[in-house]
Design an enzyme around this catalytic site. Structure first.
Site, PDB file in Angstrom:
ATOM      1  N   LYS A  45       0.827  -1.199   0.000  1.00  0.00           N
ATOM      2  CA  LYS A  45       0.000   0.000   0.000  1.00  0.00           C
ATOM      3  C   LYS A  45       0.873   1.265   0.000  1.00  0.00           C
ATOM      4  O   LYS A  45       1.945   1.300   0.620  1.00  0.00           O
ATOM      5  CB  LYS A  45      -0.902  -0.041   1.238  1.00  0.00           C
ATOM      6  CG  LYS A  45      -2.034   0.953   1.291  1.00  0.00           C
ATOM      7  CD  LYS A  45      -2.905   0.631   2.498  1.00  0.00           C
ATOM      8  CE  LYS A  45      -4.072   1.587   2.648  1.00  0.00           C
ATOM      9  NZ  LYS A  45      -4.920   1.207   3.811  1.00  0.00           N
ATOM     10  N   SER A 119      -9.435   1.648   2.611  1.00  0.00           N
ATOM     11  CA  SER A 119      -8.445   2.442   1.896  1.00  0.00           C
ATOM     12  C   SER A 119      -7.403   1.615   1.154  1.00  0.00           C
ATOM     13  O   SER A 119      -6.597   2.166   0.391  1.00  0.00           O
ATOM     14  CB  SER A 119      -7.735   3.384   2.881  1.00  0.00           C
ATOM     15  OG  SER A 119      -7.065   2.671   3.893  1.00  0.00           O
ATOM     16  N   SER A 143     -10.286  -1.034   6.331  1.00  0.00           N
ATOM     17  CA  SER A 143      -9.486  -0.711   5.149  1.00  0.00           C
ATOM     18  C   SER A 143      -8.825  -1.911   4.491  1.00  0.00           C
ATOM     19  O   SER A 143      -8.370  -1.816   3.354  1.00  0.00           O
ATOM     20  CB  SER A 143      -8.417   0.328   5.495  1.00  0.00           C
ATOM     21  OG  SER A 143      -9.008   1.587   5.703  1.00  0.00           O
TER      22      SER A 143
END
Length: 424
Positions: A45, A119, A143
């Protein structure tokens, strides 16, 4: 590079260093070396520090290149993984979509008009598209689990504190050799199979400096190996958020399949924490935390935080009692399947469930069940909707018994199979 144009998942490329690492991995294998992830390509990420690359968190403006890799990335590389680059997120990791002014919009490989979640949306999209077999993200309010549910992949939210999050901080936050474990927030893997998910968890879990000078991680073994030996509580209704009928149907279909496979399946328990109280307490703590780094959220006094934390402790005690009677709890991961992209201001959006609009932020409530008290939770694909979109479930387990939720995910995968991904 060939397939990511429309999807826009891998927004930071580190190809040349990856090729060098791949050549080194080939040489190591030829010399007889073996490590758990030796030669495995993956992405992480965007919020994770990679030495020499910026971590923008989707914020425009200058961002200094990181001096060193985040701890989780260090451990993945030490296990032999080759990091190709970083995947997209929403601004400040604060949405169930993944778009920002730096890298633009990430689309869901199942349907480019739909969100991949957030996310860790770029993470799940990269997996579903087949770009990599493994990813590493973060989870504060779903997320990891929301993108996994929307993209039909697996994710594991570890027990709070098991995987260090040092090297995962917004631009401008000092990188120190000691990092606090942020309340509610965890770091964890995403994968296309349960075995890969468990492997990535095992190589990244363990104390960070300076704690590792005083203690080591010794997790309990999984409670069962055979699917039929598991005791499962199934919950598909939440008092604070409507859940789509097709999502609830998928959870109940899986419950019936578990019963047919020999599992003990319960549909209620006196020990289950109050879902409404858990959701309200989670929101109080979450919004107070968000206020520290963003303009979202609501500040509270330290006394108010202490009182909310006492409620959290009472919830943890109820979970402990519950897991004396069952092994895992199966719930929806999200109240709906992937929704259409919506870049309006947050306050103008709505969560639409079976045609009825509700507050956008309530979609975190299923994930909040595990998030509030730090329980481990593994997100798994259950089925496809009538529109051909993945429907995800969430396996919540006892504190520190991550191997049990991962083992249950693996047992279900073996018994019922997984999804066939787009373009496969």
């Amino acid at each position: 590079e060939a397939g990511d144009g429309a999807i826009n998942a891998v927004v930071v490329r580190d190809v040349e260093r990856a090729r060098e690492a791949a050549r080194a991995a080939d040489a190591a294998r030829a010399a007889g070396e073996d490590r758990p992830l030796l030669g495995v390509p993956m992405t992480v990420k965007e919020c994770y520090d990679l030495a020499g690359l910026p971590s923008t968190w989707g914020l425009p403006g200058p961002a200094q290149p990181a001096a060193e890799d985040a701890v989780a990335v260090q451990r993945l590389k030490a296990a032999g993984a080759i990091v190709l680059g970083k995947t997209n997120t929403p601004v400040m990791l604060a949405d169930w979509q993944s778009f920002n002014p730096v890298y633009g919009l990430t689309r869901n490989p199942w349907n480019l008009e739909r969100s991949p979640g957030g996310s860790s949306g770029g993470s799940a999209a990269a997996l579903a598209a087949g770009f990599v077999p493994l990813e590493f993200g973060t989870d504060l309010s779903g997320s990891l689990r929301a993108p996994a549910a929307f993209c039909g992949v697996l994710a594991h939210k570890p027990t709070w504190g098991l995987v260090p999050n040092r090297g995962c901080a917004p631009p401008g936050v000092p990188r120190l050799p000691i990092a606090s474990q942020v309340d509610l927030a965890v770091a964890g893997p995403l994968a296309r199979t349960a075995a890969d998910l468990a492997l990535a968890f095992e190589v990244t879990a363990g104390p960070d400096a300076p704690m590792r000078t005083a203690w080591r991680l010794e997790l309990p073994p999984q409670r069962h190996e055979r699917l039929a030996d598991f005791r499962v509580l199934v919950v598909d209704e939440h008092p604070l958020v409507r859940t789509a009928s097709e999502v609830r149907a998928a959870v109940q279909d899986r419950a019936r399949a578990l019963e047919a496979a020999g599992c003990t399946v319960l549909r209620c328990s006196e020990h289950l924490p109050d879902l409404a109280k858990a959701g309200e307490t989670f929101a109080t703590l979450l919004f107070a935390l968000m206020q520290a780094d963003t303009e979202m959220g609501a500040p509270i006094s330290h006394g108010e935080w202490v009182r909310a934390d006492r409620v959290r402790l009472s919830m943890a005690a109820r979970w402990r009692a519950l897991f004396g009677t069952v092994d895992v709890v199966l719930t929806p991961a999200m109240p709906t399947t992937a929704f259409p992209h919506d870049q309006r201001p947050m306050g103008e959006r709505a969560l639409v469930v079976d045609g009825e609009a509700g507050p956008y932020e309530t979609q975190s409530l299923w994930c909040a069940l595990a998030g509030l008290t730090g329980q481990p939770a593994t997100a798994v694909p259950l089925d496809l909707s009538a529109e051909g979109l993945p429907i995800g479930g969430q396996i919540v387990g006892p504190l520190y018994e991550d191997r049990t939720t991962l083992a249950f995910a693996a047992a279900m995968e073996q018994a019922f199979g997984g999804l066939t991904y787009p373009g496969a």
